[in-house]
Design an enzyme around this catalytic site. Structure first.
Site, PDB file in Angstrom:
ATOM      1  N   LYS A   1       1.546  -1.381   0.581  1.00  0.00           N
ATOM      2  CA  LYS A   1      -0.001   0.350   0.326  1.00  0.00           C
ATOM      3  C   LYS A   1       0.727   1.025  -0.239  1.00  0.00           C
ATOM      4  CE  LYS A   1      -1.346   1.844   4.100  1.00  0.00           C
ATOM      5  NZ  LYS A   1      -1.197   3.500   4.712  1.00  0.00           N
ATOM      6  N   ASN A   2       1.880   1.475   0.941  1.00  0.00           N
ATOM      7  CA  ASN A   2       2.389   2.483   0.922  1.00  0.00           C
ATOM      8  C   ASN A   2       3.428   3.018  -0.002  1.00  0.00           C
ATOM      9  OD1 ASN A   2       1.449   3.162   2.817  1.00  0.00           O
ATOM     10  ND2 ASN A   2       2.129   2.539   4.897  1.00  0.00           N
TER      11      ASN A   2
ATOM     12  N   CYS B   1      -5.176  12.916  12.148  1.00  0.00           N
ATOM     13  CA  CYS B   1      -6.076  11.754  12.472  1.00  0.00           C
ATOM     14  C   CYS B   1      -5.927  10.908  13.641  1.00  0.00           C
ATOM     15  CB  CYS B   1      -5.702  10.337  10.759  1.00  0.00           C
ATOM     16  SG  CYS B   1      -4.053   9.831  10.800  1.00  0.00           S
TER      17      CYS B   1
ATOM     18  N   ARG C   1      -0.535  15.398  11.903  1.00  0.00           N
ATOM     19  CA  ARG C   1       0.131  14.715  10.453  1.00  0.00           C
ATOM     20  C   ARG C   1       0.211  15.982   9.586  1.00  0.00           C
ATOM     21  NH1 ARG C   1      -1.745   9.136   8.334  1.00  0.00           N
ATOM     22  NH2 ARG C   1       0.664   8.905   7.798  1.00  0.00           N
TER      23      ARG C   1
ATOM     24  N   ASP D   1       4.653   1.128  11.852  1.00  0.00           N
ATOM     25  CA  ASP D   1       3.235   0.834  11.434  1.00  0.00           C
ATOM     26  C   ASP D   1       2.946  -0.701  12.347  1.00  0.00           C
ATOM     27  OD1 ASP D   1       3.526   2.531   7.789  1.00  0.00           O
ATOM     28  OD2 ASP D   1       2.637   2.989  10.604  1.00  0.00           O
TER      29      ASP D   1
ATOM     30  N   ARG E   1      -8.488  -0.350   4.524  1.00  0.00           N
ATOM     31  CA  ARG E   1      -7.424   0.709   3.837  1.00  0.00           C
ATOM     32  C   ARG E   1      -6.662   0.241   3.666  1.00  0.00           C
ATOM     33  NH1 ARG E   1      -6.206   5.621   7.150  1.00  0.00           N
ATOM     34  NH2 ARG E   1      -4.983   5.967   5.486  1.00  0.00           N
TER      35      ARG E   1
HETATM   36  C1  EPZ Z   1       4.104   7.334   5.828  1.00  0.00           C
HETATM   37  O1  EPZ Z   1       3.016   8.218   6.381  1.00  0.00           O
HETATM   38  C2  EPZ Z   1       2.783   6.548   5.943  1.00  0.00           C
HETATM   39  N1  EPZ Z   1       2.261   6.297   4.836  1.00  0.00           N
HETATM   40  C3  EPZ Z   1       2.499   5.804   7.340  1.00  0.00           C
HETATM   41  O2  EPZ Z   1       1.660   4.585   6.876  1.00  0.00           O
HETATM   42  C4  EPZ Z   1       4.137   5.337   8.050  1.00  0.00           C
HETATM   43  O3  EPZ Z   1       4.017   5.176   9.480  1.00  0.00           O
HETATM   44  C5  EPZ Z   1       5.227   6.714   7.945  1.00  0.00           C
HETATM   45  O4  EPZ Z   1       5.272   6.435   6.544  1.00  0.00           O
HETATM   46  C6  EPZ Z   1       5.842   6.598   8.470  1.00  0.00           C
HETATM   47  O5  EPZ Z   1       6.986   5.338   8.380  1.00  0.00           O
HETATM   48  C7  EPZ Z   1       2.241   5.957   3.683  1.00  0.00           C
HETATM   49  O6  EPZ Z   1       3.617   6.403   3.449  1.00  0.00           O
HETATM   50  C8  EPZ Z   1       1.105   6.553   3.181  1.00  0.00           C
HETATM   51  P1  EPZ Z   1       5.587  10.934   7.893  1.00  0.00           P
HETATM   52  P2  EPZ Z   1       4.060  10.021   6.062  1.00  0.00           P
HETATM   53  O7  EPZ Z   1       6.015  12.344   6.536  1.00  0.00           O
HETATM   54  O8  EPZ Z   1       4.542  10.404   5.124  1.00  0.00           O
HETATM   55  C9  EPZ Z   1       5.851  14.054  10.455  1.00  0.00           C
HETATM   56  C10 EPZ Z   1       0.342   3.226   7.895  1.00  0.00           C
HETATM   57  O9  EPZ Z   1      -0.607   2.304   9.032  1.00  0.00           O
HETATM   58  N2  EPZ Z   1       5.969  15.107  10.097  1.00  0.00           N
HETATM   59  O10 EPZ Z   1       7.085  10.288   7.637  1.00  0.00           O
HETATM   60  O11 EPZ Z   1       2.309  11.144   6.355  1.00  0.00           O
HETATM   61  C11 EPZ Z   1       4.719  13.361  10.932  1.00  0.00           C
HETATM   62  O12 EPZ Z   1       3.319  14.492  11.886  1.00  0.00           O
HETATM   63  C12 EPZ Z   1       0.393   4.755   7.770  1.00  0.00           C
HETATM   64  O13 EPZ Z   1      -0.102   2.817   6.420  1.00  0.00           O
HETATM   65  C13 EPZ Z   1       6.255  16.412  10.106  1.00  0.00           C
HETATM   66  O14 EPZ Z   1       5.420  17.253  10.868  1.00  0.00           O
HETATM   67  O15 EPZ Z   1       4.818   9.822   7.211  1.00  0.00           O
HETATM   68  C14 EPZ Z   1       5.137  12.534  12.114  1.00  0.00           C
HETATM   69  O16 EPZ Z   1       5.251  12.808  13.472  1.00  0.00           O
HETATM   70  C15 EPZ Z   1       0.534   5.040   9.011  1.00  0.00           C
HETATM   71  N3  EPZ Z   1       5.719  17.768   8.712  1.00  0.00           N
HETATM   72  C16 EPZ Z   1       6.232  12.131  11.120  1.00  0.00           C
HETATM   73  O17 EPZ Z   1       7.105  13.538  11.036  1.00  0.00           O
HETATM   74  C17 EPZ Z   1       5.747  16.813   7.772  1.00  0.00           C
HETATM   75  O18 EPZ Z   1       5.270  18.243   6.820  1.00  0.00           O
HETATM   76  C18 EPZ Z   1       6.908  11.235   9.934  1.00  0.00           C
HETATM   77  O19 EPZ Z   1       5.936  11.330   9.318  1.00  0.00           O
HETATM   78  C19 EPZ Z   1       5.611  15.924   7.425  1.00  0.00           C
HETATM   79  C20 EPZ Z   1       5.764  14.938   8.773  1.00  0.00           C
END
Ligand code: EPZ
Length: 422
Positions: free
Chosen positions: A24-25, A118, A123, A306, A398
């Protein structure tokens, strides 16, 4: 209206082997990568999950023709000038934010809803916006994000945090920018490398450097591609943890285990025996696992956030005390409250959960709080004595094609039910 829920009779070990769905990711950014350029893209082993179906809705509204034959999805661009992402689906899936980079690259403009937070955290997308600004994008933020550019130009970008989405969004814009881009402190998750492999298939110049940064030489012509998705490492990890929860022996035929080193180390710490090779990955676990005294989630290659909720479910039945700390999302312990319904002993303080394993969980009726939390409740029900019901299964759909199908093939007594079935 049919209210779908999962019915599970637990307390029995698992046994069997299955193929794991496509990732998915990885597929979500790859679908966004079909936006710029020309030509038809075929994505094989594309998972049939709500997040991909929602993404297809968005892409059809942008003028793309999308058809599915078995596990292959064919995406053909229509000659349309639409750059506004439909609200409904986009709010439902956070990965719609990836259309920002893709549409800026193709149309020099993008309008999409501000992705909300969420259950697992606020996020924000500040890292996405700052990186895209560095490439030449400008934004107006209100209920929606309006983005535009007179032209994208390659540059050097240092991400404050190795955000997966920010890394992917930057790549999606940089491949259409004039000149070279270097993304430092880029996310190392394998899904980023799959996105780069797909873009290279389309003709882009993009690669991971030895220091982990991503290098892009933009403005190449992006053409058609046929790409086969790898197995979903989080779904694989969920099913390996299911074997640790219920006991037994499980083999994932198409999972190499290469991207699951952190999980394999934890499985071994819990006393489960894991072996991986060209015939997939096999895990063999006794009825009750050993505890994990202390573990922190971390960006790849650390223990994946995850799999944190599914791990809590396993440790709820471990033979001792465990502590799991969540360093990625600030609110990813919602599942702990639902696990208490199964008789688990879990306390959370700040970013850490303390688990006192119990000899046997008991069946319960519980509600999935989010995608991976829902999967965790299934793992709790597999090890619990008696019947359980898991509601809010839309969250699970999802990211898991059919968790009941897969676990039943692995010997679990699990089925979909609805109110009529009573
Ligand atoms: C991706 O989310 C995955 N989703 C998530 O999987 C996964 O948990 C996450 O990466 C971490 O590995 C998809 O790929 C669709 P991040 P993403 O940006 O890209 C903060 C699942 O269950 N952050 O690495 O949203 C954020 O709030 C899902 O499959 C900022 O502060 O994750 C978080 O605390 C859940 N500002 C941390 O970074 C930003 O602009 C990691 O977020 C972006 C992120």
């Amino acid at each position: 209206m049919d209210v779908d829920y999962l019915e599970i009779s637990g307390g029995r070990p698992l046994g069997g082997e299955i193929n794991v769905q496509g990732s998915k990711n990885a597929v979500l950014p790859i679908l966004a990568a079909c936006i710029p350029g020309a030509g038809e893209c075929v994505i094989e082993n594309c998972p049939l999950i709500r997040d991909t179906e929602d993404t297809f809705h968005i892409m059809r509204a942008l003028g793309y023709c999308i058809s599915r034959t078995g596990d292959a999805v064919r995406i053909t661009p229509a000659d349309t000038e639409t750059y506004t992402v439909e609200r409904m689906e986009a709010v439902r899936i956070r990965s719609s934010v990836l259309f920002l980079g893709a549409l800026l690259g193709k149309m020099k403009k993008a309008v999409l809803p501000l992705p909300g937070g969420c259950a697992i955290g606020k996020r924000p997308i500040d890292l996405h916006l700052r990186a895209l600004e560095a490439l030449g994008a400008r934004f107006e933020i209100g209920e929606t994000i309006t983005a535009w550019t007179d032209g994208l130009y390659g540059t050097e970008i240092d991400l404050e945090f190795p955000s997966v989405g920010a890394t992917e969004n930057t790549i999606l814009a940089a491949v259409m920018a004039k000149g070279e881009t270097v993304i430092r402190n880029a996310a190392r998750e394998p899904e980023v490398d799959e996105l780069c492999a797909f873009l290279r298939q389309r003709g882009a110049s993009v690669r991971r450097e030895a220091d982990g940064s991503i290098w892009v030489d933009g403005q190449k012509t992006l053409g058609p591609a046929v790409y086969r998705m790898k197995a979903d490492r989080i779904v694989s990890g969920t099913y390996l943890l299911a074997a640790a929860a219920a006991g037994g022996q499980v083999r994932l035929i198409n999972e190499s285990g290469e991207t699951l080193s952190a999980l394999r180390a934890v499985l071994s710490q819990m006393g489960a025996v894991c072996s991986a090779g060209e015939n997939g990955i096999t895990v063999c676990a006794a009825q009750r696992v050993r505890p994990v005294p202390y573990l922190e989630t971390a960006p790849y290659p650390g223990f994946p956030t995850d799999l944190q909720s599914p791990l809590l479910a396993v440790l709820a039945g471990a033979d001792g005390e465990s502590t799991v700390c969540e360093t990625i999302f600030e609110r990813r312990f919602c599942t702990a409250g639902e696990l208490l319904k199964f008789g688990a002993k879990i306390g959370t303080r700040g970013r850490c959960a303390h688990i006192t394993g119990v000899p046997r969980l008991h069946g319960a009726a519980a509600d999935a709080p989010d995608l991976r939390g829902g999967a965790a409740l299934v793992l709790a029900a597999l090890q619990a004595e008696g019947r359980s019901v898991i509601r809010n299964t839309g969250y699970i759909a999802r990211g898991y094609e059919d968790i009941a199908r897969d676990l039943a093939l692995l010997g679990a007594d699990i089925r979909w039910a609805d109110d009529k079935a009573e």
